[in-house]
Design an enzyme around this catalytic site. Structure first.
Site, PDB file in Angstrom:
ATOM      1  N   LYS A 150       0.810  -1.215   0.000  1.00 37.60           N
ATOM      2  CA  LYS A 150       0.000   0.000   0.000  1.00 37.60           C
ATOM      3  C   LYS A 150       0.842   1.263   0.000  1.00 37.60           C
ATOM      4  O   LYS A 150       0.473   2.289   0.564  1.00 37.60           O
ATOM      5  CB  LYS A 150      -0.990   0.021   1.179  1.00 37.60           C
ATOM      6  CG  LYS A 150      -1.698  -1.300   1.471  1.00 37.60           C
ATOM      7  CD  LYS A 150      -2.200  -2.001   0.221  1.00 37.60           C
ATOM      8  CE  LYS A 150      -3.287  -1.231  -0.513  1.00 37.60           C
ATOM      9  NZ  LYS A 150      -3.692  -1.944  -1.768  1.00 37.60           N
TER      10      LYS A 150
ATOM     11  N   HIS B 216       8.374  -7.057  -1.465  1.00 39.60           N
ATOM     12  CA  HIS B 216       7.986  -6.419  -0.207  1.00 39.60           C
ATOM     13  C   HIS B 216       8.970  -6.772   0.899  1.00 39.60           C
ATOM     14  O   HIS B 216       8.802  -6.331   2.044  1.00 39.60           O
ATOM     15  CB  HIS B 216       6.580  -6.864   0.216  1.00 39.60           C
ATOM     16  CG  HIS B 216       5.473  -6.288  -0.620  1.00 39.60           C
ATOM     17  ND1 HIS B 216       5.476  -4.988  -1.067  1.00 39.60           N
ATOM     18  CD2 HIS B 216       4.311  -6.840  -1.066  1.00 39.60           C
ATOM     19  CE1 HIS B 216       4.361  -4.758  -1.756  1.00 39.60           C
ATOM     20  NE2 HIS B 216       3.654  -5.856  -1.779  1.00 39.60           N
TER      21      HIS B 216
ATOM     22  N   SER C 174      -4.994   2.905   3.920  1.00 41.60           N
ATOM     23  CA  SER C 174      -5.130   2.060   2.743  1.00 41.60           C
ATOM     24  C   SER C 174      -5.092   0.583   3.120  1.00 41.60           C
ATOM     25  O   SER C 174      -5.891  -0.221   2.625  1.00 41.60           O
ATOM     26  CB  SER C 174      -4.018   2.382   1.742  1.00 41.60           C
ATOM     27  OG  SER C 174      -4.150   1.608   0.574  1.00 41.60           O
TER      28      SER C 174
END
Length: 275
Positions: free
Chosen positions: A83, A147, A177
């Site tokens: 996000k 990530h 988010s």
């Protein structure tokens, strides 16, 4: 290289490979500290960071990637927390690096017109699931996203001369988010998460691939020490002045814009067109 994935034998093989990975690491990750999850029932702490389990991007695929992935010095990696503008950054980098490949072709034939940026620029954690690699040997540079925190990247990435682009986003916006994203994905067995619960978990650092500040600082520190290896960006800077930071990004990646391209881009901005 094919940028569009379709359901079929390949998906079945990836599911089978994912099941094998889960089985291989099941006895290891269950001993890790755990907390309540956001999208999955639990998060597991591995090498100081929280990860989902039994997912395509998970603690199991992180461990498998560390064990098997081999980087190339020409690789480009995009690193973000979830996000934080990952999809946008993928689209920008893919179109910048590959712009000459499609400049004389109809716009409708561009992969970003027909496929999701996640298909055009895959997560490196997903490579361990593939029976055949995403990239053929002749295709360079290879473009991957991740990530993973910096300290958890495969050793071959840490040791190589590859380039890494890191983008962070205001933590307040990441929280909001992630809160909405998680509630949209939570299964029927999980109750809707309240914002108070999300805020408490976020401030404790218990988020996928978090703690937030540890993830950001890991890449920021190495970016200061090795500016030719890591480019550190913020979502807010990119949004405020996209042309300026896109030029810097293109130069860092080794694909700077020509004077002609700069002039055309300036002209389109002045006339209100798309770059």
């Amino acid at each position: 290289m094919s940028f569009v994935t379709t359901p079929g034998l390949e998906d079945y093989q990836e599911e089978a490979n994912l099941a094998l990975i889960f089985d291989k690491y099941k006895d290891k990750f269950t001993t890790f500290p755990k907390e309540k999850g956001w999208m999955t029932e639990e998060l597991y702490k591995y090498q100081g960071f929280w990860h989902q389990s039994k997912n395509v991007v998970s603690v199991e695929t992180v461990m498998a990637t560390q064990d098997t992935f081999q980087a190339l010095p020409t690789d480009i990696y995009l690193a973000t927390l979830p996000k934080s503008g990952t999809t946008w950054l993928k689209a920008l980098v893919f179109s910048t690096v590959n712009r000459n490949m499609y400049k004389n072709k109809p716009l409708s034939s561009h992969p970003l017109q027909t496929s999701n940026p996640h298909n055009c620029l895959p997560f490196v954690e997903c490579e361990v699931l593939k029976t055949s690699p995403t990239y053929v040997d002749a295709y360079l540079p290879r473009l991957f996203a991740t990530h993973m925190p910096y300290t958890s990247l495969p050793q071959s990435i840490l040791d190589s001369r590859c380039r890494i682009v890191y983008m962070c986003r205001n933590p307040k916006d990441v929280l909001v988010s992630l809160f909405h994203f998680a509630n949209n994905l939570r299964g029927k067995s999980q109750n809707v998460m309240t914002f108070e619960e999300a805020f408490e978990m976020f401030t404790k650092g218990v988020i996928p691939n978090g703690p937030y500040w540890d993830h950001v600082k890991g890449y920021y520190k190495i970016g200061l020490e090795q500016p030719t290896k890591i480019m550190f960006l913020t979502y807010e800077d990119m949004k405020m002045d996209t042309p300026k930071y896109l030029r810097r990004l293109a130069k860092f990646l080794g694909y700077p814009f020509t004077e002609e391209e700069e002039a055309k881009g300036k002209e389109k901005l002045e006339t209100g067109g798309n770059i």
